[in-house]
Enzyme design. Structure first.
Site, PDB file in Angstrom:
ATOM      1  N   PRO A 169       1.362  -2.798 -13.921  1.00 42.31           N
ATOM      2  CA  PRO A 169      -0.499  -3.107 -12.962  1.00 42.31           C
ATOM      3  C   PRO A 169      -1.713  -2.354 -13.865  1.00 42.31           C
ATOM      4  CG  PRO A 169       1.297  -2.679 -12.208  1.00 42.31           C
ATOM      5  CD  PRO A 169       1.965  -2.113 -12.705  1.00 42.31           C
ATOM      6  N   GLN A 207       1.868  -5.369  -6.487  1.00 40.87           N
ATOM      7  CA  GLN A 207       2.065  -3.752  -6.094  1.00 40.87           C
ATOM      8  C   GLN A 207       0.641  -3.566  -4.807  1.00 40.87           C
ATOM      9  OE1 GLN A 207      -0.364  -0.549  -8.715  1.00 40.87           O
ATOM     10  NE2 GLN A 207       1.302  -0.143  -9.187  1.00 40.87           N
ATOM     11  N   CYS A 259      -2.276   6.085  -9.225  1.00 35.62           N
ATOM     12  CA  CYS A 259      -3.237   5.908  -9.516  1.00 35.62           C
ATOM     13  C   CYS A 259      -4.027   6.865  -9.242  1.00 35.62           C
ATOM     14  CB  CYS A 259      -4.224   4.747  -8.247  1.00 35.62           C
ATOM     15  SG  CYS A 259      -5.955   4.939  -8.561  1.00 35.62           S
ATOM     16  N   LYS A 273       5.850   3.591  -8.180  1.00 33.96           N
ATOM     17  CA  LYS A 273       5.579   4.203  -9.453  1.00 33.96           C
ATOM     18  C   LYS A 273       4.513   5.415  -9.224  1.00 33.96           C
ATOM     19  CE  LYS A 273       3.283   2.668 -14.017  1.00 33.96           C
ATOM     20  NZ  LYS A 273       1.994   3.478 -14.089  1.00 33.96           N
ATOM     21  N   GLY A 319       3.444   5.142 -20.321  1.00 38.43           N
ATOM     22  CA  GLY A 319       2.350   6.347 -20.835  1.00 38.43           C
ATOM     23  C   GLY A 319       2.589   6.114 -22.254  1.00 38.43           C
TER      24      GLY A 319
END
Length: 355
Positions: A44, A100, A133, A172, A234
């Protein structure tokens, strides 16, 4: 042309064999089933993974797609706003998909997760809670990566959402919050105890944002510590990187984020490499231009002419490294209509054909 948001196949009812394998928790089994089918996922990304792009990535082999992150607070105060409707819309090709959510209020998160499942009962595969985030306006309010500083509150959010919905709930998060933090294993264990069916780990701290090299070792350590599936994130910028992360960390699936920007072919290439050991040639200049045109047309259909502005960054990614790309980007940034953008891309293709 696809109809967004209201048409799609119902979600699978699950795999009996997988459920038996996972013991008493069918939601963990459901996630294992999803990841086993195709283990390279589209991450996302706010402002990037709109429904039309997710549909394109799914067509090229993305195993699972997610909505952009959706604010539980925003849904609480304005559930039928145009923004909320767009964020929760889906492409028929991506069903079932992940939603999400972000927020730090357990009650509000649970209420909004339940409301989404009530609105989309047959299309949502799982609810993912954003705890990664890094943006200040999110993290400084204790949401997103800010929840890594309050693991007890993060566990309360997870437990509340798990109790409110009957689909798998995942989270996440990152390696840690501060520049030297390495709290992912401890945090992951707390989330597992709270009831998540899987976790996704990004190998950078919040302090790093997206700079520097992702630490894949932390993904391997989380995988070794948990019994629920683990998704790595990543620096999955190529098909080779996707396979390498799977091989080196033992994780159950990987997420492509920046690696998919202007490059939905990464999913096709990853599948060929992982499933058959085959390295596919990269897309031609012409394929990249035609994909940009298709993407622009779908995004304008989805959001109207204003989507031309949002399409500028996508075009820049599609044509990156191609002859004359910097000059074309300048012209794209001046486009005010879809017709103007499409004409420019068509002219660019003709220019390349003459080289």
């Amino acid at each position: 042309m696809p109809t967004f948001g209201g048409i799609g196949a119902p979600a699978s009812s699950g795999c009996t064999a997988c459920a038996a394998d996972a013991g008493a928790d069918p939601r963990v089994a459901r996630v294992r089933e999803l990841l086993a089918a195709k283990n390279v996922l589209l991450a996302p990304m706010a402002g990037v993974t709109e429904a039309p792009f997710r549909g394109i990535c799914k067509r090229f082999g993305a195993g699972l797609t997610y909505t952009e992150m959706v604010s539980a607070t925003g849904l609480h105060h304005s559930p039928d706003s145009p923004t909320a409707r767009k964020l929760l819309s889906y492409h028929p090709a991506e069903v079932p998909y992940g939603v999400q959510l972000f927020g730090a209020d357990p009650t509000m998160m649970a209420e909004q997760a339940a409301a989404i499942l009530a609105r989309y009962p047959d299309t949502v595969a799982l609810v993912d809670i954003n705890m990664g985030c890094p943006v200040a306006k999110v993290a400084n309010k204790g949401e997103g990566a800010g929840l890594m500083r309050t693991p007890e509150r993060a566990a309360e959010v997870v437990a509340a959402v798990v109790a409110a919905v009957d689909v798998p709930v995942t989270v996440k998060f990152r390696k840690g919050f501060g520049p030297e933090d390495d709290t992912a294993v401890e945090f992951a264990l707390a989330m597992e105890d709270a009831g998540v069916a899987a976790v996704a780990v990004h190998g950078r701290t919040r302090a790093q944002f997206y700079h520097g090299e992702a630490d894949w070792d932390v993904i391997a350590r989380v995988k070794a510590a948990l019994t629920v599936p683990v998704i790595g994130s990543g620096d999955v910028l190529t098909a080779a990187a996707a396979k390498a992360m799977l091989d080196e960390t033992g994780c159950d699936a990987v997420m492509a984020a920046r690696g998919a920007q202007g490059n939905p072919w990464i999913f096709r290439e990853a599948r060929a490499l992982i499933d058959h050991g085959e390295t596919l040639p990269p897309p031609t200049w012409y394929e990249r231009i035609e994909m940009a045109r298709e993407h622009a047309a779908a995004l304008v259909e989805f959001s109207g002419e204003r989507a031309v502005v949002r399409m500028r960054k996508h075009v820049a990614w599609y044509i990156h490294g191609m002859p004359g790309a910097s000059h074309v980007r300048e012209k794209v940034n001046a486009c005010r209509s879809h017709a103007e953008l499409d004409r420019l891309l068509t002219e660019y293709r003709a220019y390349l054909e003459g080289l």
